[in-house]
Design an enzyme around this catalytic site. Structure first.
Site, PDB file in Angstrom:
ATOM      1  CB  THR A  38      -0.809  -0.092   1.370  1.00 41.31           C
ATOM      2  OG1 THR A  38      -0.064  -0.092   2.470  1.00 41.31           O
ATOM      3  CG2 THR A  38      -1.946  -1.157   1.406  1.00 41.31           C
ATOM      4  CG  HIS A  39       0.412   4.564   1.172  1.00 39.82           C
ATOM      5  ND1 HIS A  39      -0.157   5.737   0.957  1.00 39.82           N
ATOM      6  CD2 HIS A  39      -0.334   3.789   2.030  1.00 39.82           C
ATOM      7  CE1 HIS A  39      -1.242   5.793   1.669  1.00 39.82           C
ATOM      8  NE2 HIS A  39      -1.458   4.910   2.597  1.00 39.82           N
ATOM      9  CB  SER A 169      15.649  -1.863 -25.785  1.00 33.25           C
ATOM     10  OG  SER A 169      16.991  -1.665 -25.663  1.00 33.25           O
ATOM     11  CB  SER A 170      16.340   1.016 -29.669  1.00 30.48           C
ATOM     12  OG  SER A 170      16.437   1.942 -28.667  1.00 30.48           O
ATOM     13  CE  LYS A 175      15.243  -1.864 -20.726  1.00 28.29           C
ATOM     14  NZ  LYS A 175      14.146  -1.226 -21.169  1.00 28.29           N
ATOM     15  CB  VAL A 176      12.373  -8.729 -22.146  1.00 28.81           C
ATOM     16  CG1 VAL A 176      10.735  -9.182 -22.700  1.00 28.81           C
ATOM     17  CG2 VAL A 176      13.343 -10.009 -22.836  1.00 28.81           C
ATOM     18  CG  ASN A 177      11.305  -2.691 -23.040  1.00 30.40           C
ATOM     19  OD1 ASN A 177      12.017  -2.879 -22.133  1.00 30.40           O
ATOM     20  ND2 ASN A 177      11.731  -2.303 -24.317  1.00 30.40           N
TER      21      ASN A 177
END
Length: 318
Positions: A38-39, A169-170, A175-177
């Site tokens: 929470t928060h 990524s570019s 890297k996997v988004n």
């Protein structure tokens, strides 16, 4: 009519598909304990299945809201002609045509109860747009949670893993988004924007006609189409392939200082707060800290009571 058909034939089935995918994962992950938050801060434990179940309910309630708003959308102003009076129409014209349209489409359309309201005010369509916005808001929450939980793989939460749809990524190899949750978030932003325009257009009716129907129609139909396609893709290409890191989640849950909460009934709130602060300071578990601070030795609680109180799975139930 176009909005009714698009909701009934496209959006409601798409929402049902996403709800089913989330509900299936809720069942699959029902026994996996994790830290609640929470928060964005550590809270008492929950089950991963409980989180997925909450997201499934979001989709179920979205469908309920759509079904509730459709009767108003199905009221057709056909027969009011130029200003709502029905001038130049033969007796039975509206009812006869609307009956034929209902038979032909399989949707129960009705004649507008008040043609002056139906032609000068398009509140039923504004209401439908508002429901679409609400769906987009709930879907935004779900997609952001998926992104947070799958963040990493080494410097984020990494509690779940999304299917690898676009490795690399570019500039950063490997890297996997989270491309599908991100695409869905853009859809949600568009739907919220479309609703703002629909609301403005709906407020622009003058006397016996709202001349901004074209922008209302365009935005409504686009929002329905975007939500229909994106929720189906999110379900089939992302949610269905989610896996969970059970060990990592349990480690987070057991190391959270918030698991001290059940000790309130044994030691009181103030003492429990001291234990939590000391555990953070010493980078120790709550159990280790309770024992180190002498609560068991002094007889404030037994070791068995301590273990029962710190059972993270038990904390996920009332």
């Amino acid at each position: 009519m176009a909005a009714t058909l698009a909701v009934a034939e496209d959006l409601l089935p798409a929402l049902a598909t996403l709800e089913a995918s989330l509900a299936a994962k809720a069942e699959e992950f029902a026994g996996l304990v994790k830290a609640g938050r929470t928060h964005l801060m550590d809270a008492t434990p929950v089950m991963l299945g409980q989180e997925f179940g909450g997201w499934a309910a979001t989709m179920s309630y979205a469908a309920e809201r759509l079904v509730a708003v459709l009767p108003g959308v199905r009221e057709l102003p056909l027969g009011g002609t130029a200003v709502g009076t029905g001038i130049n129409t033969p007796p039975g014209f509206a009812s006869g045509v609307i009956e034929a349209l209902s038979v032909g489409t399989g949707q129960v359309f009705t004649e507008a109860r008040n043609h002056f309201e139906a032609q000068g005010t398009r509140d039923s369509l504004v209401e439908l747009s508002g429901v679409l916005r609400t769906i987009a808001v709930g879907l935004t929450k779900v997609c952001n949670d998926l992104r947070w939980l799958s963040s990493g793989p080494t410097t984020g939460l990494a509690e779940i893993h999304l299917p690898d749809l676009q490795p690399g990524s570019s500039i950063m190899p490997g890297k996997v988004n989270p491309v599908l949750p991100e695409a869905t978030l853009m859809v949600c932003a568009r739907v919220v924007g479309n609703d703002a325009a629909v609301a403005r257009a709906g407020a622009s009716g003058n006397f016996e006609l709202n001349v901004q129907m074209p922008v209302i129609a365009r935005n409504l139909l686009e929002s329905i189409r975007l939500l229909s396609t994106s929720t189906t893709l999110l379900a089939e290409r992302c949610v269905d392939g989610i896996t969970a890191d059970a060990e990592r989640m349990r480690a987070y849950a057991e190391s959270s200082p918030s698991v001290v909460t059940p000790l309130n009934k044994h030691l009181g709130y103030e003492e429990a707060a001291k234990i939590a602060k000391q555990a953070l300071k010493d980078n120790a578990t709550i159990r280790e800290t309770v024992i180190a601070m002498g609560y068991v030795e002094r007889g404030a609680l037994t070791e068995q009571e301590l273990d029962a109180a710190l059972d993270v799975e038990r904390m996920t139930r009332p």
